[in-house]
Design a protein around this motif. Structure first.
Motif, PDB file in Angstrom:
ATOM      1  N   GLN A   1       0.824  -1.212   0.000  1.00  6.42           N
ATOM      2  CA  GLN A   1       0.000   0.000   0.000  1.00  6.42           C
ATOM      3  C   GLN A   1       0.856   1.259   0.000  1.00  6.42           C
ATOM      4  O   GLN A   1       0.438   2.310  -0.498  1.00  6.42           O
ATOM      5  CB  GLN A   1      -0.927  -0.010   1.216  1.00  6.42           C
ATOM      6  CG  GLN A   1      -1.958  -1.127   1.181  1.00  6.42           C
ATOM      7  CD  GLN A   1      -2.739  -1.233   2.483  1.00  6.42           C
ATOM      8  OE1 GLN A   1      -2.301  -0.732   3.523  1.00  6.42           O
ATOM      9  NE2 GLN A   1      -3.890  -1.895   2.433  1.00  6.42           N
ATOM     10  N   LEU A   2       2.084   1.141   0.554  1.00  7.01           N
ATOM     11  CA  LEU A   2       2.996   2.279   0.607  1.00  7.01           C
ATOM     12  C   LEU A   2       3.912   2.345  -0.606  1.00  7.01           C
ATOM     13  O   LEU A   2       4.731   3.256  -0.723  1.00  7.01           O
ATOM     14  CB  LEU A   2       3.840   2.205   1.886  1.00  7.01           C
ATOM     15  CG  LEU A   2       3.059   2.303   3.202  1.00  7.01           C
ATOM     16  CD1 LEU A   2       4.002   2.088   4.384  1.00  7.01           C
ATOM     17  CD2 LEU A   2       2.347   3.651   3.316  1.00  7.01           C
ATOM     18  N   GLY A   3       3.795   1.356  -1.502  1.00  6.49           N
ATOM     19  CA  GLY A   3       4.596   1.348  -2.708  1.00  6.49           C
ATOM     20  C   GLY A   3       6.037   0.931  -2.483  1.00  6.49           C
ATOM     21  O   GLY A   3       6.924   1.327  -3.262  1.00  6.49           O
ATOM     22  N   ASP A   4       6.285   0.122  -1.475  1.00  7.47           N
ATOM     23  CA  ASP A   4       7.643  -0.339  -1.185  1.00  7.47           C
ATOM     24  C   ASP A   4       8.061  -1.371  -2.237  1.00  7.47           C
ATOM     25  O   ASP A   4       7.309  -2.296  -2.571  1.00  7.47           O
ATOM     26  CB  ASP A   4       7.687  -0.970   0.210  1.00  7.47           C
ATOM     27  CG  ASP A   4       9.117  -1.115   0.722  1.00  7.47           C
ATOM     28  OD1 ASP A   4      10.002  -1.474  -0.071  1.00  7.47           O
ATOM     29  OD2 ASP A   4       9.345  -0.892   1.925  1.00  7.47           O
ATOM     30  N   ALA A   5       9.298  -1.233  -2.726  1.00  7.14           N
ATOM     31  CA  ALA A   5       9.784  -2.127  -3.785  1.00  7.14           C
ATOM     32  C   ALA A   5      10.066  -3.534  -3.283  1.00  7.14           C
ATOM     33  O   ALA A   5      10.182  -4.468  -4.092  1.00  7.14           O
ATOM     34  CB  ALA A   5      11.043  -1.528  -4.410  1.00  7.14           C
ATOM     35  N   ARG A   6      10.157  -3.719  -1.953  1.00 15.00           N
ATOM     36  CA  ARG A   6      10.485  -5.040  -1.426  1.00 15.00           C
ATOM     37  C   ARG A   6       9.378  -6.056  -1.629  1.00 15.00           C
ATOM     38  O   ARG A   6       9.608  -7.269  -1.539  1.00 15.00           O
ATOM     39  CB  ARG A   6      10.789  -4.942   0.070  1.00 15.00           C
ATOM     40  CG  ARG A   6      12.028  -4.115   0.408  1.00 15.00           C
ATOM     41  CD  ARG A   6      12.357  -4.263   1.886  1.00 15.00           C
ATOM     42  NE  ARG A   6      11.199  -3.954   2.715  1.00 15.00           N
ATOM     43  CZ  ARG A   6      11.077  -4.327   3.991  1.00 15.00           C
ATOM     44  NH1 ARG A   6      12.029  -5.044   4.574  1.00 15.00           N
ATOM     45  NH2 ARG A   6       9.998  -3.984   4.686  1.00 15.00           N
ATOM     46  N   VAL A   7       8.162  -5.605  -1.888  1.00  9.60           N
ATOM     47  CA  VAL A   7       7.035  -6.529  -2.011  1.00  9.60           C
ATOM     48  C   VAL A   7       7.184  -7.449  -3.214  1.00  9.60           C
ATOM     49  O   VAL A   7       6.504  -8.475  -3.305  1.00  9.60           O
ATOM     50  CB  VAL A   7       5.701  -5.755  -2.109  1.00  9.60           C
ATOM     51  CG1 VAL A   7       5.458  -4.945  -0.854  1.00  9.60           C
ATOM     52  CG2 VAL A   7       5.686  -4.863  -3.345  1.00  9.60           C
ATOM     53  N   LYS A   8       8.052  -7.105  -4.146  1.00  7.47           N
ATOM     54  CA  LYS A   8       8.222  -7.938  -5.336  1.00  7.47           C
ATOM     55  C   LYS A   8       8.904  -9.265  -5.017  1.00  7.47           C
ATOM     56  O   LYS A   8       8.758 -10.227  -5.763  1.00  7.47           O
ATOM     57  CB  LYS A   8       9.036  -7.172  -6.381  1.00  7.47           C
ATOM     58  CG  LYS A   8       8.337  -5.921  -6.893  1.00  7.47           C
ATOM     59  CD  LYS A   8       9.192  -5.193  -7.923  1.00  7.47           C
ATOM     60  CE  LYS A   8       8.488  -3.936  -8.441  1.00  7.47           C
ATOM     61  NZ  LYS A   8       9.325  -3.215  -9.426  1.00  7.47           N
ATOM     62  N   ASP A   9       9.658  -9.305  -3.911  1.00 15.61           N
ATOM     63  CA  ASP A   9      10.358 -10.537  -3.508  1.00 15.61           C
ATOM     64  C   ASP A   9       9.763 -11.022  -2.186  1.00 15.61           C
ATOM     65  O   ASP A   9       9.941 -10.391  -1.141  1.00 15.61           O
ATOM     66  CB  ASP A   9      11.857 -10.276  -3.351  1.00 15.61           C
ATOM     67  CG  ASP A   9      12.637 -11.577  -3.159  1.00 15.61           C
ATOM     68  OD1 ASP A   9      12.002 -12.652  -3.048  1.00 15.61           O
ATOM     69  OD2 ASP A   9      13.885 -11.515  -3.088  1.00 15.61           O
ATOM     70  N   ILE A  10       9.054 -12.132  -2.246  1.00 14.86           N
ATOM     71  CA  ILE A  10       8.368 -12.634  -1.058  1.00 14.86           C
ATOM     72  C   ILE A  10       9.338 -13.085   0.027  1.00 14.86           C
ATOM     73  O   ILE A  10       8.986 -13.169   1.204  1.00 14.86           O
ATOM     74  CB  ILE A  10       7.419 -13.796  -1.454  1.00 14.86           C
ATOM     75  CG1 ILE A  10       6.414 -14.067  -0.332  1.00 14.86           C
ATOM     76  CG2 ILE A  10       8.218 -15.042  -1.808  1.00 14.86           C
ATOM     77  CD1 ILE A  10       5.346 -15.066  -0.708  1.00 14.86           C
ATOM     78  N   ARG A  11      10.581 -13.339  -0.369  1.00 14.67           N
ATOM     79  CA  ARG A  11      11.581 -13.783   0.621  1.00 14.67           C
ATOM     80  C   ARG A  11      11.866 -12.713   1.682  1.00 14.67           C
ATOM     81  O   ARG A  11      12.343 -13.029   2.770  1.00 14.67           O
ATOM     82  CB  ARG A  11      12.884 -14.177  -0.082  1.00 14.67           C
ATOM     83  CG  ARG A  11      12.794 -15.439  -0.908  1.00 14.67           C
ATOM     84  CD  ARG A  11      14.117 -15.753  -1.583  1.00 14.67           C
ATOM     85  NE  ARG A  11      14.072 -17.029  -2.292  1.00 14.67           N
ATOM     86  CZ  ARG A  11      13.596 -17.173  -3.512  1.00 14.67           C
ATOM     87  NH1 ARG A  11      13.125 -16.099  -4.167  1.00 14.67           N
ATOM     88  NH2 ARG A  11      13.575 -18.357  -4.101  1.00 14.67           N
ATOM     89  N   ASN A  12      11.569 -11.460   1.326  1.00 17.04           N
ATOM     90  CA  ASN A  12      11.785 -10.378   2.297  1.00 17.04           C
ATOM     91  C   ASN A  12      10.828 -10.465   3.477  1.00 17.04           C
ATOM     92  O   ASN A  12      11.047  -9.777   4.490  1.00 17.04           O
ATOM     93  CB  ASN A  12      11.612  -9.019   1.612  1.00 17.04           C
ATOM     94  CG  ASN A  12      12.699  -8.760   0.578  1.00 17.04           C
ATOM     95  OD1 ASN A  12      13.857  -9.146   0.765  1.00 17.04           O
ATOM     96  ND2 ASN A  12      12.332  -8.107  -0.522  1.00 17.04           N
ATOM     97  N   TYR A  13       9.811 -11.279   3.375  1.00 16.09           N
ATOM     98  CA  TYR A  13       8.796 -11.354   4.429  1.00 16.09           C
ATOM     99  C   TYR A  13       8.720 -12.741   5.070  1.00 16.09           C
ATOM    100  O   TYR A  13       7.744 -13.074   5.719  1.00 16.09           O
ATOM    101  CB  TYR A  13       7.430 -10.956   3.851  1.00 16.09           C
ATOM    102  CG  TYR A  13       7.458  -9.576   3.252  1.00 16.09           C
ATOM    103  CD1 TYR A  13       7.278  -8.448   4.039  1.00 16.09           C
ATOM    104  CD2 TYR A  13       7.716  -9.400   1.882  1.00 16.09           C
ATOM    105  CE1 TYR A  13       7.327  -7.180   3.485  1.00 16.09           C
ATOM    106  CE2 TYR A  13       7.773  -8.133   1.324  1.00 16.09           C
ATOM    107  CZ  TYR A  13       7.579  -7.027   2.137  1.00 16.09           C
ATOM    108  OH  TYR A  13       7.644  -5.770   1.600  1.00 16.09           O
ATOM    109  N   ILE A  14       9.744 -13.505   4.854  1.00 12.95           N
ATOM    110  CA  ILE A  14       9.823 -14.827   5.486  1.00 12.95           C
ATOM    111  C   ILE A  14      10.894 -14.783   6.566  1.00 12.95           C
ATOM    112  O   ILE A  14      12.056 -14.482   6.292  1.00 12.95           O
ATOM    113  CB  ILE A  14      10.149 -15.916   4.440  1.00 12.95           C
ATOM    114  CG1 ILE A  14       8.968 -16.078   3.484  1.00 12.95           C
ATOM    115  CG2 ILE A  14      10.460 -17.242   5.129  1.00 12.95           C
ATOM    116  CD1 ILE A  14       9.179 -17.131   2.414  1.00 12.95           C
ATOM    117  N   LYS A  15      10.467 -15.062   7.783  1.00 16.82           N
ATOM    118  CA  LYS A  15      11.382 -15.058   8.929  1.00 16.82           C
ATOM    119  C   LYS A  15      11.798 -16.494   9.224  1.00 16.82           C
ATOM    120  O   LYS A  15      10.959 -17.362   9.436  1.00 16.82           O
ATOM    121  CB  LYS A  15      10.699 -14.450  10.156  1.00 16.82           C
ATOM    122  CG  LYS A  15      11.588 -14.415  11.387  1.00 16.82           C
ATOM    123  CD  LYS A  15      10.831 -13.856  12.590  1.00 16.82           C
ATOM    124  CE  LYS A  15      11.702 -13.884  13.841  1.00 16.82           C
ATOM    125  NZ  LYS A  15      10.958 -13.377  15.029  1.00 16.82           N
TER     126      LYS A  15
END
Length: 298
Positions: free
Chosen positions: A82-96
């Motif tokens: 929603q904030l237009g962050d470029a990290r959303v394109k790589d789902i690995r950025n949200y896996i802990k």
């Protein structure tokens, strides 16, 4: 790679055999025993003795098995989109990564502690069967399989609060840490308090084991509580003679005395509840009835 104990941990011969057998068989070591007998510290000492990194996973009642593998933070990814962050394109950025993932990709063979597994839901051990057996798991979000570079040394502790599934037990090497006898306990005390007065230890251990033998005691004092008590005795400079006297205004009571004291004396009628008092009166009348009959015959 063998475990022979450390300078800060007194390991019995049977415990050393169990640890080395689990390492040789490459099976998780399931350790049970009374609280305070050194189950959790064992993993730390194994890592210290073998020079291996330690990865700790402390289980709670709300812990799920998947958390040990990984967690996907979908809420943060939605907010970033929603904030237009470029990290959303790589789902690995949200896996802990979880503790098992860390152990699987460690550069050195680690010691993985899964502490108090019996606190979790009954299905928790079953959910880890394949991961601990095959040393791999699948990440659905990325479509990749994580394989263990080298099989970690897994130590699982349990306070026996609930039964573990048979399928899980079959995949573990089991060992029960018995409560230390007085000789082993002296060695443990000497490790934690070098140079402590032997007379103080002797009197403290005598009183400690007497308390553990008190009938009806719901929670027996543990090794850690004994060590805390000895530390307080040393801080307050309490002598062995003071422990021997215990309470100068009160005579020492044996276990038999304590057991007898749990039954109120018949002479103290007010201490007996009314319903029990009626039964006591009936018993007394039945006891005195033969004597009364004999008096009438005379």
């Amino acid at each position: 790679m063998r475990f022979e104990g450390t300078s800060g941990y007194v390991a019995t011969d049977d415990l050393k055999i169990a640890v080395n057998a689990a390492i040789a068989l490459e099976r998780p070591l399931l350790v049970k025993g009374e609280p305070g007998t050194g189950k959790t510290v064992l993993a730390l000492e194994i890592a210290k003795a073998l020079g291996a990194p330690l990865i700790e996973w402390h289980i709670k009642s709300t812990t799920k098995a998947l958390q040990g593998l990984y967690e996907y933070d979908a809420v943060t990814r939605l907010r970033d989109s929603q904030l237009g962050d470029a990290r959303v394109k790589d789902i690995r950025n949200y896996i802990k990564r979880g503790k098992l993932w860390e152990a699987f990709i460690a550069d050195e063979r680690p010691v993985l502690l899964i502490d108090e597994i019996d606190k979790a839901d009954i299905e928790f051990p079953n959910d880890l069967l394949q991961e601990l057996d095959r040393m791999e798991f699948f990440v659905y979000e990325t479509g990749e399989t994580i394989h263990a570079r080298r099989r970690p040394i897994v130590v699982i502790t349990s306070n026996n609060e609930k039964e573990l599934p048979d399928a899980f037990l079959r995949r573990c090497f089991f060992h029960y840490i018995r409560f230390p006898d007085p000789e082993t306990m002296r060695a443990i005390v000497e490790v934690h308090f070098p140079g402590i007065k032997h007379r103080l230890v002797a009197e403290a251990l005598k009183l400690f084991y007497e308390i553990r033998e008190v009938p009806g005691l719901k929670k027996k004092p543990s090794t850690s509580e004994l060590l805390d008590w000895l530390k307080l005795l040393m801080v307050e400079d309490i002598s062995a003679e003071s422990l021997r006297e215990r309470d100068p205004k009160r005579p020492s009571r044996s276990t038999a005395d304590i057991r007898r004291s749990r039954v109120p004396p018949i002479a103290d009628r007010r201490s007996i509840p009314p319903d029990l008092r009626r039964h006591t009166n009936k018993a007394r009348r039945r006891r005195d009835r033969p004597a009364a009959r004999a008096d009438r015959r005379r």
